[in-house]
Structure formats: C-alpha cells, structure tokens
Write a protein that holds these residues in place. Structure first.
Motif, PDB file in Angstrom:
ATOM      1  N   THR A  62     -56.924  37.212 -14.591  1.00 37.42           N
ATOM      2  CA  THR A  62     -55.935  37.172 -15.669  1.00 37.42           C
ATOM      3  C   THR A  62     -56.360  38.041 -16.844  1.00 37.42           C
ATOM      4  N   TYR A 114     -55.995  41.755 -15.872  1.00 39.12           N
ATOM      5  CA  TYR A 114     -54.572  42.110 -15.870  1.00 39.12           C
ATOM      6  C   TYR A 114     -54.024  42.236 -17.293  1.00 39.12           C
ATOM      7  N   SER A 115     -54.412  41.321 -18.177  1.00 38.94           N
ATOM      8  CA  SER A 115     -53.925  41.354 -19.562  1.00 38.94           C
ATOM      9  C   SER A 115     -54.375  42.628 -20.273  1.00 38.94           C
ATOM     10  N   SER A 122     -47.614  38.549 -12.555  1.00 38.08           N
ATOM     11  CA  SER A 122     -47.824  37.149 -12.916  1.00 38.08           C
ATOM     12  C   SER A 122     -47.519  36.227 -11.738  1.00 38.08           C
ATOM     13  N   ASP A 143     -50.315  33.776 -10.085  1.00 33.45           N
ATOM     14  CA  ASP A 143     -50.070  32.326 -10.097  1.00 33.45           C
ATOM     15  C   ASP A 143     -49.915  31.764  -8.691  1.00 33.45           C
ATOM     16  N   HIS A 193     -46.556  28.910  -9.627  1.00 36.33           N
ATOM     17  CA  HIS A 193     -45.722  30.094  -9.471  1.00 36.33           C
ATOM     18  C   HIS A 193     -44.243  29.769  -9.630  1.00 36.33           C
ATOM     19  N   THR A 250     -43.384  30.842 -13.109  1.00 37.15           N
ATOM     20  CA  THR A 250     -43.325  32.299 -13.258  1.00 37.15           C
ATOM     21  C   THR A 250     -42.068  32.869 -12.621  1.00 37.15           C
TER      22      THR A 250
END
Length: 313
Positions: free
Chosen positions: A239, A242-243, A276, A280, A290, A293
């Motif tokens: 995460t 990715y961010s 995302s 998830d 998920h 999301t």
C-alpha cells in the motif's frame, strides 16, 4: 492367548509417552487451517503494470499532432476549410491549454458554422511578421482542417489588433484590423473559465462525499470491520509503495497539465480503483474488503460519466 495379543495388551496398558497437555496442543494445531503465505510482489507488479498501461493510454491521443507540411498557415487556409476547433483561455506564454475537440474540459468548441468561417477569414488575412512584444496572449486555439491537418495557435491581442503564433512552426502572424475586431469581440463575449473551474471543484467534493457514504453503507451491509487497517506487514508495504507511485504520477499530470483532458482524469481515476481493488482483494478477500473498493469504484466512474454528460448539455 497368543503372544501377539499379550504384547498388544501390554503396550496398551503402558502409560503414554505424551502428556495430556501435549496431546491437546497437537490436536489444536492439527485443527487449525494453515496460514497462506502472501507474496507482496504480485500486487506490486499488477499495480505498476496498470499504471504504465494507463499512462501510455492517457498520454497518447492529445499529445499527437499532425504538423503543417507547408511553410505558412495562411496558405493552407486558402486551399482548405476549417473543420473544427477548440478555444481555451490562457494568458501564459509557456503553456497551451486547448486540445482535440471532445477531449478537453475547459474550452469552447465549434464545428462548421459562423465561428469556423470567421477563423478561416482570420487565417486568410494573416501576414507573416516579426514578433512584436506589444501583443499579449489571451486565447489558445486548436484547429483541424478538412484535409486532416492540425494546427495550434496562440492568439495574441493589442487593444483591437490581433496576432497569433503558429506553435508548430513558431511563426508570428498579424491579422488585418477588419476581421481582427470581429474575432476579438466574438471570443470576448464568451464566459470565462470560472464556471468550469467551479464545476470541477463541485465534482471533486461530490466524489469524496459519495465514496465516504458508499463505504459506510457497504461496511454496514456486509459487516466489514475497519480495523486493523492492514492485514499484514506485506499489505502495509504494498500500500505504501502504491501510494508513493500514485502520488508521483499525480504530480506529473499536474506539471504536464494532463488533468485538462477527459482521458487524463478518467485514466488516473481508473488506475486508482483497479490498483486498490487488486490490493484489497489479494490481502483482504476473506474479510470482504474488496467489496468496499469495488462499490466505490462503480460509484466514482458513474459520477464521472454523469459529470461529462452535464458538461455536454
């Protein structure tokens, strides 16, 4: 009694080598499901591939131009007609904010009418000249001729005088006062880009509010807990990576001005939701994370489509 049976009775009668506590521990461990080892590499690769693919898609159509093969644009305007063009407000010399018709948020668009005829007259009455610092930029014009040729013009004005720079050739043109005054009056009559900016602000705020409401509803329906935030250390690592990657991509889009384009905004939105969902689903599918999301993604894209439909009305 046979010797085998005597030996068996003897063995059964002897005390066990395992204590009751040890037997209970072994039984408990045997009943537990084995924990699946999650590899963090797969979602990272998926997220990065999604980003690269969408980056190539969104940076393509509007960055492709078909520069003029002739020396001057006024000669081109005398042999063909203007099919369509877009006009965007821009007082900066170093940027160009107009683009392909149907692709840009903040521009006026025209197709074969009084406005295209007026632009044709402007181009035909233009004459090559030395660059004049007394003119200041006030509009960007992206236009396409009937023969498919594309031009990008930075329109400049000095009171009621009109000039423009052909971005593809960097040539400077001055326009006769007769058509210049009419052109300037027409485009000064249009509303400024404040309306589009306000609409974009409303859309972004509505998007955050909608996603927040959707998350609350989905978590309540499927009893999805909010904590712990991360299911494992690998989940947190993926995460974070990715961010950071997503933040860098947003900075690039802002610097390049790609958020002006429908495709750019939609591309960055799709990249966010797909990545995302992948993360998830990989780390939190047992907890149905998920679901949140996916529901947020459907709501976000639906709102974006409605926003585009409203702009085109």
């Amino acid at each position: 009694m046979t010797p085998f049976k005597e030996k068996l009775n003897k063995e059964l009668g002897e005390p066990s080598f395992f204590t009751k506590e040890l037997q209970a521990t072994i039984l408990q461990k045997s009943q537990q499901l084995p924990n699946k080892k999650r590899q963090w590499k797969y979602p990272v690769v998926l997220a990065m591939m999604t980003a690269i693919i969408l980056f190539l898609i969104v940076s393509g159509p509007w960055s492709t131009t078909n520069p003029s093969k002739v020396a001057t644009i006024n000669e081109t305007a005398k042999t063909t007609t203007v099919k369509q063009f877009g006009v965007a407000w821009n007082w900066e010399d170093g940027s160009f904010k107009a683009g392909r018709v149907g692709w840009v948020f903040d521009q006026e668009e025209f197709q074969q009418g009084h406005e295209t005829e007026l632009l044709e007259r402007v181009l035909r009455h233009a004459e090559l000249s030395e660059k004049d610092e007394q003119y200041s930029p006030f509009r960007d014009v992206w236009l396409q001729f009937e023969n498919g040729q594309i031009a990008k013009l930075k329109m400049q004005s000095n009171d009621e005088q009109l000039a423009f720079i052909d971005v593809n050739t960097d040539l400077f043109y001055k326009v006769d006062d007769v058509v210049a005054a009419e052109f300037i009056a027409l485009f000064n009559s249009f509303n400024s880009n404040d309306l589009h900016s306000n609409l974009m602000f409303i859309f972004i705020m509505s998007l955050f509010l909608l996603r927040w409401l959707v998350e609350i509803v989905v978590r309540k329906i499927f009893n999805i807990k909010q904590k712990p935030k991360y299911m494992s250390r690998n989940h947190q690592l993926v995460t974070t990576i990715y961010s950071i990657m997503y933040g860098i991509l947003i900075i690039i889009f802002i610097i390049k001005g790609w958020f002006l384009y429908y495709g750019g905004f939609l591309g960055i939105l799709i990249m966010a939701v797909l990545s995302s969902i992948a993360i998830d689903f990989y780390y939190g599918r047992e907890e149905k994370r998920h679901y949140v999301t996916i529901a947020s993604a459907i709501a976000s894209i639906t709102l974006f489509v409605l926003f585009l439909f409203f702009l085109k009305m």
